[in-house]
Write a protein that holds these residues in place. Structure first.
Motif, PDB file in Angstrom:
ATOM      1  N   ARG A   1      26.273  39.927  44.397  1.00  7.56           N
ATOM      2  CA  ARG A   1      25.401  38.856  43.918  1.00  7.56           C
ATOM      3  C   ARG A   1      24.110  39.453  43.355  1.00  7.56           C
ATOM      4  O   ARG A   1      23.668  40.524  43.775  1.00  7.56           O
ATOM      5  CB  ARG A   1      25.049  37.891  45.055  1.00  7.56           C
ATOM      6  N   ALA A   2      23.512  38.749  42.402  1.00  9.17           N
ATOM      7  CA  ALA A   2      22.224  39.147  41.827  1.00  9.17           C
ATOM      8  C   ALA A   2      21.294  37.943  41.880  1.00  9.17           C
ATOM      9  O   ALA A   2      21.613  36.878  41.339  1.00  9.17           O
ATOM     10  CB  ALA A   2      22.395  39.619  40.390  1.00  9.17           C
TER      11      ALA A   2
ATOM     12  N   VAL B   1      17.519  36.571  40.969  1.00  7.93           N
ATOM     13  CA  VAL B   1      16.310  36.853  40.192  1.00  7.93           C
ATOM     14  C   VAL B   1      15.098  36.368  40.973  1.00  7.93           C
ATOM     15  O   VAL B   1      15.088  35.266  41.530  1.00  7.93           O
ATOM     16  CB  VAL B   1      16.370  36.204  38.790  1.00  7.93           C
TER      17      VAL B   1
ATOM     18  N   VAL C   1      16.695  41.152  41.370  1.00  6.20           N
ATOM     19  CA  VAL C   1      16.475  41.530  39.973  1.00  6.20           C
ATOM     20  C   VAL C   1      15.235  40.806  39.472  1.00  6.20           C
ATOM     21  O   VAL C   1      15.168  39.574  39.524  1.00  6.20           O
ATOM     22  CB  VAL C   1      17.686  41.169  39.099  1.00  6.20           C
TER      23      VAL C   1
ATOM     24  N   GLU D   1      15.605  43.871  34.986  1.00 12.37           N
ATOM     25  CA  GLU D   1      16.781  43.198  34.425  1.00 12.37           C
ATOM     26  C   GLU D   1      17.579  44.135  33.527  1.00 12.37           C
ATOM     27  O   GLU D   1      18.812  44.203  33.601  1.00 12.37           O
ATOM     28  CB  GLU D   1      16.345  41.958  33.644  1.00 12.37           C
TER      29      GLU D   1
ATOM     30  N   ARG E   1      21.475  45.409  34.049  1.00 12.35           N
ATOM     31  CA  ARG E   1      22.523  45.243  33.032  1.00 12.35           C
ATOM     32  C   ARG E   1      23.239  46.572  32.790  1.00 12.35           C
ATOM     33  O   ARG E   1      24.458  46.597  32.556  1.00 12.35           O
ATOM     34  CB  ARG E   1      21.926  44.713  31.721  1.00 12.35           C
TER      35      ARG E   1
ATOM     36  N   GLU F   1      25.661  47.020  35.586  1.00 16.63           N
ATOM     37  CA  GLU F   1      26.817  46.163  35.343  1.00 16.63           C
ATOM     38  C   GLU F   1      27.750  46.787  34.302  1.00 16.63           C
ATOM     39  O   GLU F   1      28.984  46.784  34.474  1.00 16.63           O
ATOM     40  CB  GLU F   1      26.357  44.783  34.861  1.00 16.63           C
TER      41      GLU F   1
ATOM     42  N   CYS G   1      27.516  39.888  37.126  1.00 14.11           N
ATOM     43  CA  CYS G   1      27.026  39.028  38.194  1.00 14.11           C
ATOM     44  C   CYS G   1      26.207  37.887  37.592  1.00 14.11           C
ATOM     45  O   CYS G   1      25.273  38.134  36.815  1.00 14.11           O
ATOM     46  CB  CYS G   1      26.139  39.813  39.161  1.00 14.11           C
ATOM     47  N   GLU G   2      26.558  36.682  37.948  1.00 14.25           N
ATOM     48  CA  GLU G   2      25.742  35.545  37.538  1.00 14.25           C
ATOM     49  C   GLU G   2      24.372  35.639  38.208  1.00 14.25           C
ATOM     50  O   GLU G   2      24.270  35.948  39.396  1.00 14.25           O
ATOM     51  CB  GLU G   2      26.424  34.231  37.932  1.00 14.25           C
ATOM     52  N   ARG G   3      23.321  35.397  37.431  1.00 17.76           N
ATOM     53  CA  ARG G   3      21.977  35.445  37.995  1.00 17.76           C
ATOM     54  C   ARG G   3      21.698  34.166  38.778  1.00 17.76           C
ATOM     55  O   ARG G   3      21.791  33.070  38.246  1.00 17.76           O
ATOM     56  CB  ARG G   3      20.925  35.638  36.902  1.00 17.76           C
ATOM     57  N   GLU G   4      21.369  34.342  40.054  1.00 20.26           N
ATOM     58  CA  GLU G   4      21.073  33.200  40.913  1.00 20.26           C
ATOM     59  C   GLU G   4      19.562  33.011  41.044  1.00 20.26           C
ATOM     60  O   GLU G   4      18.801  33.983  40.980  1.00 20.26           O
ATOM     61  CB  GLU G   4      21.654  33.418  42.315  1.00 20.26           C
ATOM     62  N   GLN G   5      19.166  31.775  41.267  1.00 13.32           N
ATOM     63  CA  GLN G   5      17.790  31.464  41.616  1.00 13.32           C
ATOM     64  C   GLN G   5      17.796  30.700  42.927  1.00 13.32           C
ATOM     65  O   GLN G   5      18.641  29.830  43.151  1.00 13.32           O
ATOM     66  CB  GLN G   5      17.109  30.634  40.528  1.00 13.32           C
TER      67      GLN G   5
END
Length: 419
Positions: free
Chosen positions: A223-224, A226, A349, A354, A358, A361, A368-372
């Motif tokens: 997981r990533a 931000v 991240v 960022e 990348r 990756e 990885c989808e960027r999560e908030q």
């Protein structure tokens, strides 16, 4: 395929069963028969794939079949990059050797502790030695052991041995070894320098590369998240509270960060400790023992913990700072999802890292989808203007430029206010 089909002795099959090993991993299936035949091996397989047993089992069988001698002559030498890996590898081999009909003397040699107990331990010789290169050479200079009888040499984590600057020590050790010997390379990654060393040392080796197929990969959810760099500690505390993780290994870039973040967590009522290369061996052992026993919830570590530390059922690894290289990312997340267990690997991240994430990756064919996280949405959305490429951005700074002590103190003061 079963272990019994690989040519191992009944005693070792008993040891395997006692350890709970059911079927050989791909690297074990490929390597064990060739090692038993005495050939050289160049093996690449991901972290947690069973590399240690792949070379330990056939070498233990070789030692059992060799005639007993007094004093004992060193027949198997295993070189590793870190103290922790030396201890872990030696302990694994001792456990497997308990079922063998004749006793074997296995020694772990590493720096950071007094040399005298290790010299005493080598009295009467040893059958197998697991050593870091520097301490091995120190003991040779003290006439505590000789390499003239070594029949099998293993370089475990060979890439890390070179990364840590052991090239000269390895060259000196090779000059002391018999020309006719078996040589084995085992590592998760094989950069150019390792291939060059292998080409010089190995004779018609069997090349093993375990494909990164889904069924061979550890079960790790990557997981990533931000987050602004200044709010990472707050977010870490939030995640610990919300997820109720029993143990979390947090990776940072420097010993200063390890101590600072561990102290912040401790003051917030979280059982946390720092772990880095400047600890004495006694301090390292104590902290690791507390973490393994769940007396600590969080271990904040530099990359000294990225290799050679096997913590059973570690559920979460978190990259507070991104690793400097894509290779180190592999070894960091490989601390979870071991021995068939699942795990989670989280990377923080920020805007200025960022581009580097990348790159990681891209190197790992990963997306990885960027999560908030609610309440921690980032404010900074653009990298600083002086950062020009993915290779420049590492851990929030420009590659090749170290932060000054004053800069670190300013950052710490700003983080204290945010936390």
């Amino acid at each position: 395929m079963s272990f019994s089909s690989l040519g191992l002795s009944p005693a070792l099959l008993q040891a395997i069963s006692a350890r709970g090993y059911l079927t050989p991993t791909p690297v074990q299936t490929a390597a064990i028969p060739d090692i038993l035949r005495g050939g050289d091996v160049l093996a690449a397989a991901q972290t947690g794939s069973g590399k240690t047993a792949a070379f330990a089992l056939p070498l233990l069988q070789f030692l059992q079949e060799a005639p007993a001698e007094k004093p004992r002559r060193l027949r198997v030498l295993i070189l590793v990059p870190t103290r922790e890996l030396a201890q872990q590898t030696a302990e694994t081999i001792r456990t497997l050797a308990q079922a063998c009909p004749s006793s074997l003397k296995i020694a772990a040699l590493f720096g950071g502790v007094s040399i005298n107990p290790q010299m005493m331990d080598l009295r009467g010789g040893a059958d197998l030695v697991v050593a870091t290169p520097g301490r091995l050479l120190d003991l040779i200079e003290h006439n505590a052991l000789s390499l003239s009888s070594v029949a099998s040499l293993v370089l475990d984590e060979a890439d890390r041995l070179l990364d840590m600057g052991f090239a000269d020590e390895i060259t000196r050790i090779l000059a002391l070894l018999p020309t006719r010997r078996q040589s084995l390379f085992f590592s998760a990654t094989f950069p150019t320098a390792v291939h060059a060393l292998a080409a010089r040392m190995l004779h018609q080796p069997t090349r093993i590369a375990v494909p990164a197929l889904a069924q061979n990969q550890p079960d790790i959810e990557q997981r990533a998240i931000v987050v602004d760099a200044g709010r990472r500690t707050q977010l870490l505390r939030h995640l610990l509270k919300e997820n109720k993780w029993g143990r979390v290994l947090v990776f940072v870039a420097t010993k200063y960060s390890a101590e600072h973040i561990a102290d912040k967590l401790h003051r917030a009522g979280i059982k946390a400790a720092a772990f880095h290369g400047e600890f004495s061996q006694g301090a390292r052992d104590e902290v690791l023992a507390d973490f393994k026993a769940s007396k600590l919830q969080v271990l904040v570590a530099t990359d000294v913990a990225a290799r050679g530390i096997d913590i059973a059922q570690l559920p979460v690894v978190l990259n507070y700072d991104l690793p400097r290289s894509a290779t180190d990312y592999t070894h960091r997340i490989g601390r979870t999802g071991r021995a068939g267990k699942s795990g989670i690997a989280i990377s923080f991240v920020s805007a200025d890292t960022e581009a580097h994430f990348r790159l990681i990756e891209k190197r790992h064919h990963l997306k990885c989808e960027r999560e908030q996280i609610a309440g921690f949405e980032p404010v900074d959305t653009a990298a600083p203007a002086n950062v020009s490429s993915a290779t420049d951005t590492v851990n929030g700074g420009i590659k090749g430029k170290r932060k000054s002590k004053k800069d670190k103190l300013r950052e710490a003061a700003a983080q204290d206010q945010n936390d």
